[in-house]
Design an enzyme around this catalytic site. Sequence first.
Site, PDB file in Angstrom:
ATOM      1  N   GLY A 190       0.875  -1.177   0.000  1.00 15.35           N
ATOM      2  CA  GLY A 190       0.000   0.000   0.000  1.00 15.35           C
ATOM      3  C   GLY A 190       0.904   1.216   0.000  1.00 15.35           C
ATOM      4  O   GLY A 190       1.868   1.263  -0.755  1.00 15.35           O
ATOM      5  N   SER A 205       5.952  -5.348  -0.955  1.00 13.06           N
ATOM      6  CA  SER A 205       5.963  -3.926  -1.326  1.00 13.06           C
ATOM      7  C   SER A 205       6.239  -3.019  -0.120  1.00 13.06           C
ATOM      8  O   SER A 205       7.343  -3.075   0.429  1.00 13.06           O
ATOM      9  CB  SER A 205       4.645  -3.600  -2.027  1.00 13.06           C
ATOM     10  OG  SER A 205       4.705  -2.377  -2.689  1.00 13.06           O
ATOM     11  N   ALA A 206       5.280  -2.234   0.359  1.00 15.03           N
ATOM     12  CA  ALA A 206       5.510  -1.379   1.535  1.00 15.03           C
ATOM     13  C   ALA A 206       5.958  -2.220   2.737  1.00 15.03           C
ATOM     14  O   ALA A 206       6.817  -1.806   3.516  1.00 15.03           O
ATOM     15  CB  ALA A 206       4.251  -0.587   1.871  1.00 15.03           C
ATOM     16  N   HIS A 246       9.110  -3.083  -6.697  1.00 18.39           N
ATOM     17  CA  HIS A 246       8.510  -2.757  -8.017  1.00 18.39           C
ATOM     18  C   HIS A 246       9.551  -2.091  -8.915  1.00 18.39           C
ATOM     19  O   HIS A 246       9.215  -1.167  -9.662  1.00 18.39           O
ATOM     20  CB  HIS A 246       7.312  -1.801  -7.862  1.00 18.39           C
ATOM     21  CG  HIS A 246       6.192  -2.329  -7.031  1.00 18.39           C
ATOM     22  ND1 HIS A 246       5.260  -3.224  -7.499  1.00 18.39           N
ATOM     23  CD2 HIS A 246       5.832  -2.067  -5.741  1.00 18.39           C
ATOM     24  CE1 HIS A 246       4.373  -3.491  -6.537  1.00 18.39           C
ATOM     25  NE2 HIS A 246       4.699  -2.812  -5.464  1.00 18.39           N
ATOM     26  N   GLU A 252       9.381  -6.984  -9.987  1.00 18.29           N
ATOM     27  CA  GLU A 252       8.160  -7.707  -9.621  1.00 18.29           C
ATOM     28  C   GLU A 252       8.316  -9.192  -9.958  1.00 18.29           C
ATOM     29  O   GLU A 252       8.573  -9.538 -11.124  1.00 18.29           O
ATOM     30  CB  GLU A 252       6.956  -7.110 -10.352  1.00 18.29           C
ATOM     31  CG  GLU A 252       6.645  -5.702  -9.872  1.00 18.29           C
ATOM     32  CD  GLU A 252       5.457  -5.067 -10.576  1.00 18.29           C
ATOM     33  OE1 GLU A 252       4.976  -5.628 -11.582  1.00 18.29           O
ATOM     34  OE2 GLU A 252       5.007  -4.001 -10.115  1.00 18.29           O
TER      35      GLU A 252
END
Lengths: 235, 235
Positions: B90, B122-123, B159, B194
């Site tokens: 997020g 991700s985050a 990413h 990714e």
Amino acid sequence: MRDLLIASTSTVHGSGYLEYLFDELELLFKDCNEILFIPYARPGGVSYDEYTTIANSAFKKIGKKVKGIHEFKDLQNAISNAKGIFTGGGNTFVLVNQLYRNNVLASLQNAIENGTPYLGTSAGSNICGLTMNTTNDMPIIYPPSFKTLGIVPFNINPHYLDPDPKSKHMGETRETRIKEFHAFNTQPVIGLREGSWIEVKGENIKLRGDLNARIFEYKKEPYELTTNNDLFFLK
Amino acid sequence: MRDLLIASTSTVHGSGYLEYLFDELELLFKDCNEILFIPYARPGGVSYDEYTTIANSAFKKIGKKVKGIHEFKDLQNAISNAKGIFTGGGNTFVLVNQLYRNNVLASLQNAIENGTPYLGTSAGSNICGLTMNTTNDMPIIYPPSFKTLGIVPFNINPHYLDPDPKSKHMGETRETRIKEFHAFNTQPVIGLREGSWIEVKGENIKLRGDLNARIFEYKKEPYELTTNNDLFFLK
């Protein structure tokens, strides 16, 4: 009377630094031969001297001289005595951090409100909004605050990019990011495409350039605003 | 023994949420039926409940239950008692802000160092690095600090995207942004594409997945690292 040109980018594809804005800049800076340059955003980490040389070469083409703020001893005085001010692009975190550390935000705000002609590009445009919360830049430095000049009563997203329907990348689109901003903040955001700028003349705020802009208001669907339209409604 | 899977993304193009990682997740979480989920990053501004439902649906497919940390009264206890932890993606600013506000960073660090299996995407991966200075996210909230868990002795750029040679956009490429980071910081950065992840088992740190990673070290040209290689040298 306030007199600003707040541009999405310094450079459009296939053209030289500031070149697409030369006609506008001759008008904006018609009464000043020397422009005070704020090089704090340091694109690619260049030095203040190197960056000032780049700005100087561009303004030379329209007969103006540029002097970097780092060449002055008294920074507040340099700003209040300036006949014109240009803040270049680069990294917004680095720029805002340095403006706070050098304690020049209030002087800059005063000069602009009192009518000193101002050009901002990219990061130098971001700081004209209420906060820097809608920058695209990487947070490579932790500034004391995200609050910026608030010359316009909304936030700016420069280099606005439309979503690419063919992309297989799973990172967020620009539109998704600005929608996320509105999960935590209420001020409007203008997505300013490369080649667009905001013209501020006194109380009048207008979208300029060939392109439309994308407007994001809290709890509304984003929409397009046609160029040469007023932005006074956006607050 | 530390046991982590630090993934670039939760989802690869054309596949379901976490699906490409199911085999790995069955191994990572083999000794735990219930996983503690940290939904603070709120992708797209979703609520903690909504986000936890998404995580729960995915883990159900490998026979695991997920419980959101927001369902617990004592957050520190929830973390130290957890048999497995997952922090979803997020917005990294929103995630880090909430981890600081709720005073759970130290508990999370302890649990991970003491061997609680951890999945980050991700985050949730960004926070395993030294700082969040190399996130791609928009700074929609001002967190108390950019310092993160430091489970690995470098920074992560999830990413990771290669420059597009055909692009006419003038915004910075990811490579330029990370080079700018090194104008102000010295720790290495791993650009994690990714489909790639970092596997931490005790003191061993390895690159996993089908793709190579891009490594950025201070004052060096960026280079490619082949998958399944050790990352122990990166510090």
